[in-house]
Design a protein around this motif. Structure first.
Motif, mmCIF file in Angstrom:
data_model
loop_
_atom_site.group_PDB
_atom_site.id
_atom_site.type_symbol
_atom_site.label_atom_id
_atom_site.label_comp_id
_atom_site.label_asym_id
_atom_site.label_seq_id
_atom_site.Cartn_x
_atom_site.Cartn_y
_atom_site.Cartn_z
ATOM 1 N N ALA A 155 -11.084 1.514 4.598
ATOM 2 C CA ALA A 155 -10.121 2.603 4.407
ATOM 3 C C ALA A 155 -10.323 3.708 5.439
ATOM 4 O O ALA A 155 -9.450 4.570 5.599
ATOM 5 C CB ALA A 155 -10.231 3.181 2.996
ATOM 6 N N GLN B 136 -2.047 0.023 3.132
ATOM 7 C CA GLN B 136 -2.988 -1.004 2.701
ATOM 8 C C GLN B 136 -3.589 -0.726 1.333
ATOM 9 O O GLN B 136 -3.866 -1.664 0.594
ATOM 10 C CB GLN B 136 -4.116 -1.153 3.735
ATOM 11 N N THR B 137 -3.796 0.507 1.022
ATOM 12 C CA THR B 137 -4.384 0.844 -0.279
ATOM 13 C C THR B 137 -3.289 0.902 -1.336
ATOM 14 O O THR B 137 -2.418 1.779 -1.278
ATOM 15 C CB THR B 137 -5.115 2.192 -0.218
ATOM 16 N N PRO C 268 -17.482 2.093 -1.410
ATOM 17 C CA PRO C 268 -16.212 2.044 -2.141
ATOM 18 C C PRO C 268 -16.448 2.002 -3.648
ATOM 19 O O PRO C 268 -17.393 1.371 -4.135
ATOM 20 C CB PRO C 268 -15.561 0.745 -1.647
ATOM 21 N N GLY D 267 0.802 -1.212 0.000
ATOM 22 C CA GLY D 267 0.000 0.000 0.000
ATOM 23 C C GLY D 267 0.836 1.263 0.000
ATOM 24 O O GLY D 267 2.057 1.249 0.177
ATOM 25 N N SER E 173 -13.848 5.760 -1.171
ATOM 26 C CA SER E 173 -12.560 5.056 -1.122
ATOM 27 C C SER E 173 -12.537 4.013 -2.222
ATOM 28 O O SER E 173 -13.557 3.755 -2.878
ATOM 29 C CB SER E 173 -12.349 4.393 0.243
ATOM 30 N N SER E 174 -11.362 3.416 -2.414
ATOM 31 C CA SER E 174 -11.257 2.390 -3.453
ATOM 32 C C SER E 174 -11.811 1.054 -2.980
ATOM 33 O O SER E 174 -12.385 0.303 -3.761
ATOM 34 C CB SER E 174 -9.799 2.223 -3.871
ATOM 35 N N ALA E 175 -11.614 0.737 -1.706
ATOM 36 C CA ALA E 175 -12.040 -0.546 -1.157
ATOM 37 C C ALA E 175 -12.504 -0.339 0.276
ATOM 38 O O ALA E 175 -12.282 0.726 0.867
ATOM 39 C CB ALA E 175 -10.894 -1.555 -1.221
ATOM 40 N N ALA F 73 -7.454 6.960 1.219
ATOM 41 C CA ALA F 73 -6.507 5.851 1.049
ATOM 42 C C ALA F 73 -5.918 5.496 2.410
ATOM 43 O O ALA F 73 -5.498 6.394 3.154
ATOM 44 C CB ALA F 73 -5.396 6.233 0.071
ATOM 45 N N ARG F 74 -5.905 4.222 2.720
ATOM 46 C CA ARG F 74 -5.377 3.794 4.015
ATOM 47 C C ARG F 74 -3.881 3.535 3.901
ATOM 48 O O ARG F 74 -3.411 2.844 2.995
ATOM 49 C CB ARG F 74 -6.088 2.534 4.497
ATOM 50 N N GLU G 205 -4.865 0.704 -7.153
ATOM 51 C CA GLU G 205 -6.287 0.912 -6.887
ATOM 52 C C GLU G 205 -6.662 2.377 -7.043
ATOM 53 O O GLU G 205 -7.712 2.703 -7.614
ATOM 54 C CB GLU G 205 -6.638 0.426 -5.476
ATOM 55 N N LEU G 206 -5.821 3.253 -6.535
ATOM 56 C CA LEU G 206 -6.102 4.687 -6.687
ATOM 57 C C LEU G 206 -6.076 5.090 -8.158
ATOM 58 O O LEU G 206 -6.876 5.944 -8.591
ATOM 59 C CB LEU G 206 -5.076 5.495 -5.889
#
Length: 730
Positions: free
Chosen positions: A546, A678-679, A653, A467, A541-543, A674-675, A683-684
């Motif tokens: 987050a 982890q992200t 998400p 991430g 968020s992406s997932a 974004a975490r 993904e972003l």
């Protein structure tokens, strides 16, 4: 120029970041350390203590007393130098100590060729309740004691094909049986306390009460039993050419290993005495054969001499003849002694041996002198010559007989007081403390090993977790501004879904570092919203996981604290839990407004924060995407925009569902959470493409849940930390 800088940055390892990332995973490291210590404690639990006993033996110089008695000091010295009774080398004595001569006698003395163990001695049994199993090996047999069971094996001889093979010993009443584990058949059956012999089977087991358990018993061959002892027995010379040997024996039963080593010492010393007295025994046997013959020859010589004297009465012997007589007697005595020793050594050595050559040379020299004297004797008158010859024979045999008789008596005395050339300096003494396992070292090693494994796992997690860890990555590679870096708060609970209520840190802990960082984000957002097409802020968020709901709730509270009227809407109609932050029961919400046509004023509720209202999600509908894309929702958004200064949308998400893309047309500002760690950056990048495909754009990114130690990431975090610290101090 910028590409080279980025490449150097990527290739450089930030040790400070690495240290703080490991420090942030202290729970994992401590967990691995504790697991390692538990494994070490279990190992110490199931591993029996190993004890060690030692002894010391001195090998002294041997002088070869029997040779000296027969040959005198000169020849005895020659024999000692050639290896007959000389000082024995330490390596030779070590080989004797480890030979079947010594260890075989020890095994026979203590019945060490019988091996017995309980059948239930498993790892789990030793872990839960260690077995109290003890054996006592002695000359009468092997005694076994386990809990209430006690019996003694007095004799255990088995056929050749059952040697070195484990047999199952079972007890039933007054009988016992031996079972072959390969065929599961009884191969022998007998009665307790009754010795029995059936062919090669000779077994005798005594017991006062019938044992209630089964055992594995083995009769070892001599090589196997010797190897069992050698695996725990060692002997080495202490120092260089000191003649002092150190013996060591190890085992789990300290009384047993002490007894075994002392028996080895006694057996070794006895065989050394027997070996030293063997030479004297051989010499005594030789003398016992020679003395009767010499006595007979002496008697014959005396009778012949007496008969001659009776015939001629007396003979005048001059001084020269007396000198001849004395020399002749001495030479004849030496010749007979050398011939006797030559006959003794002829059974051991060839004619080319230095000892044989030395004796033959001396015999030749003596014979030459005797021949010269005999030539002188022939020139004397006949009567005088015969007289001297008879007299010489008597004197020579008398002196030789007397010398051999003295030697015989001396050898008998020496044999009776023979002590050998081995001296036991230290005997084995029962040890007090075990040598293994070393508990303190095992525990210390387990701590280091557990810590190392924990650090290794933490590093692997850092490698696997690809991430985003640096806000500059987002800005450089995605060309997206980072509005803020929010540190991890100690007040934010970890298991959110299981809790009924969640704290809004901007209300409950306004001085927290995460809230200070969000204040910086609020300032940036106010400038962005002032230039946006409307007053709607969408946070996504992406997932999942987050932290977008956490950011949405606290940003809405901070905007309300700024004197603005704020509405926060939970648009995650599937799994939204915004109602937990504001203690709402979620019985009615947005889904009820869209499905049941309820007035929106009926479902909007006020919160503990002034100027902040909440529109919860309500019941989970079957078609959330269609509801959010309906005309009813569009009218609702237009209505609410005129009633509030700002509207904060907490959306699902982007990569999970399409709801956020549907809602992007209603928002003026779009933020993506974004975490930290982890992200993934990919993904972003995919989220950015999704927004661009719908004609919308991402206004900024917030990097959430940064570890407290990693200060310096993002914007305003280090300043917020310093401000917060100074505020607490004041």
């Amino acid at each position: 120029m910028s590409n080279s800088i980025n490449q150097n940055t990527e290739d450089t390892i930030d040790l400070k970041e690495l240290f703080f990332s490991l420090l942030a995973q202290w729970k994992l490291i401590i967990l691995c350390t504790l697991l390692s210590m538990i494994c070490a404690l279990l190992y110490l639990r199931v591993t029996p203590n190993t004890y060690s006993v030692d002894a010391m033996v001195q090998v002294e110089t041997s002088k070869g007393g029997a040779n000296a008695a027969l040959l005198g000091e000169q020849l005895s010295s020659i024999m000692s130098d050639s290896g007959l009774g000389g000082m024995q080398l330490a390596q030779a004595e070590i080989a004797i100590l480890q030979s079947r001569l010594v260890l075989g006698s020890t095994i026979k003395e203590l019945n060490l060729d019988i091996r017995i163990s309980p059948t239930d001695e498993s790892l789990w049994t030793r872990l839960v309740s260690p077995i109290e199993f003890k054996t006592n090996y002695n000359s009468t047999g092997v005694s076994i004691h386990q809990n209430q069971n006690s019996f003694e094996i007095r004799k255990f001889n088995v056929p050749q094909n059952y040697l070195d093979k484990s047999l199952l010993l079972n007890f039933n009443g007054n009988t016992f049986s031996l079972v072959d584990q390969d065929t599961n058949q009884i191969v022998y059956q007998g009665n307790l306390n009754q010795p029995a012999s059936i062919g090669a089977w000779q077994i005798s087991i005594d017991a006062k009460t019938t044992p209630q358990q089964s055992y594995l018993i083995t009769k070892n061959t001599l090589p196997t039993a010797v190897n069992n002892i050698l695996s725990n027995f060692s002997a080495a010379e202490r120092g260089k050419q000191t003649g002092v040997l150190g013996l060591n024996y190890q085992g789990t039963d300290k009384a047993h290993i002490t007894k075994v080593l002392n028996v080895i010492l006694a057996t070794y010393k006895q065989q050394n005495v027997d070996r030293s007295s063997a030479e004297k025994e051989q010499t005594l046997n030789f003398l016992q054969k020679q003395l009767p013959e010499l006595k007979k020859e002496l008697d014959d010589s005396e009778r012949a001499f007496n008969k001659f004297r009776e015939q001629y009465n007396t003979v005048d012997v001059n001084q020269e003849s007396q000198l001849y007589l004395q020399q002749s007697i001495e030479l004849e005595t030496q010749k007979i002694q050398l011939e006797q020793k030559l006959a003794e050594l002829a059974s051991q050595y060839t004619e080319q041996h230095p000892m044989m050559q030395e004796i033959n040379a001396q015999l030749g020299s003596i014979s030459k002198k005797i021949n010269e004297l005999n030539g002188t004797l022939k020139r004397l008158p006949e009567v005088q010559r015969q007289y001297l010859q008879y007299y010489r024979d008597v004197e020579v045999k008398n002196q030789l007989y007397t010398n051999l008789l003295n030697t015989y008596q001396t050898m008998n005395v020496a044999k009776a007081g023979e002590i050998g050339n081995v001296r036991i300096v230290d005997t084995a003494v029962e040890p007090v403390k075990p040598i293994q396992p070393k508990k303190s070292q095992v525990l210390l090693l387990s701590i280091f090993l557990g810590g190392f494994i924990g650090i290794l796992f933490a590093l692997l997690r850092n490698i696997i977790r690809s991430g985003v860890r640096d806000s500059s990555q987002i800005e450089t590679e995605l060309d997206l501004p980072v509005y803020g870096a929010i540190p991890r708060s100690e007040y934010q609970p970890s298991k959110i879904k299981k809790r009924k209520t969640l704290p809004v840190l901007a209300i409950t802990h306004s001085d927290d570092m995460a809230v200070e960082s969000l204040r910086s984000v609020r300032t940036t957002l106010l400038f962005t919203l002032a230039q946006a097409k409307n007053n709607v802020l969408m946070i996504t968020s992406s997932a999942p996981n987050a932290g977008k709901s956490f950011i949405s709730a606290n940003l809405a509270a901070l905007l309300a604290q700024n004197g603005k009227r704020i509405l926060i809407m939970d648009l995650d109609l599937r799994r939204g839990y915004m109602h937990k932050y504001f203690k709402n029961n979620n019985q009615q919400g947005l889904s009820d407004v869209l499905l049941k046509q309820l007035p929106v004023e009926q479902v909007i509720s006020s919160t503990d924060q002034e100027n902040l209202d909440l529109l919860p999600r309500g019941e989970h509908p079957s078609n959330p995407s269609e509801l959010l894309n309906s005309e009813r929702f569009a009218q609702l958004m237009q209505q609410l925009q005129s009633q509030y200064d700002y509207i904060v949308l907490d959306t699902p998400p982007v990569l999970a569902v399409t709801d956020s893309m549907v809602l992007s047309k209603y928002s003026g500002v779009n933020l993506v959470i974004a975490r930290y760690g982890q992200t993934p950056l990919k993904e972003l990048e995919l989220v950015k493409k999704r927004f661009e495909n719908t004609g919308a754009q991402i206004n900024g990114v917030i990097l959430n849940d940064i570890e407290v130690q990693t200060s310096g990431y993002g914007y305003g975090y280090s300043y917020a930390y310093k401000y917060n610290t100074d505020k607490k101090k004041s």
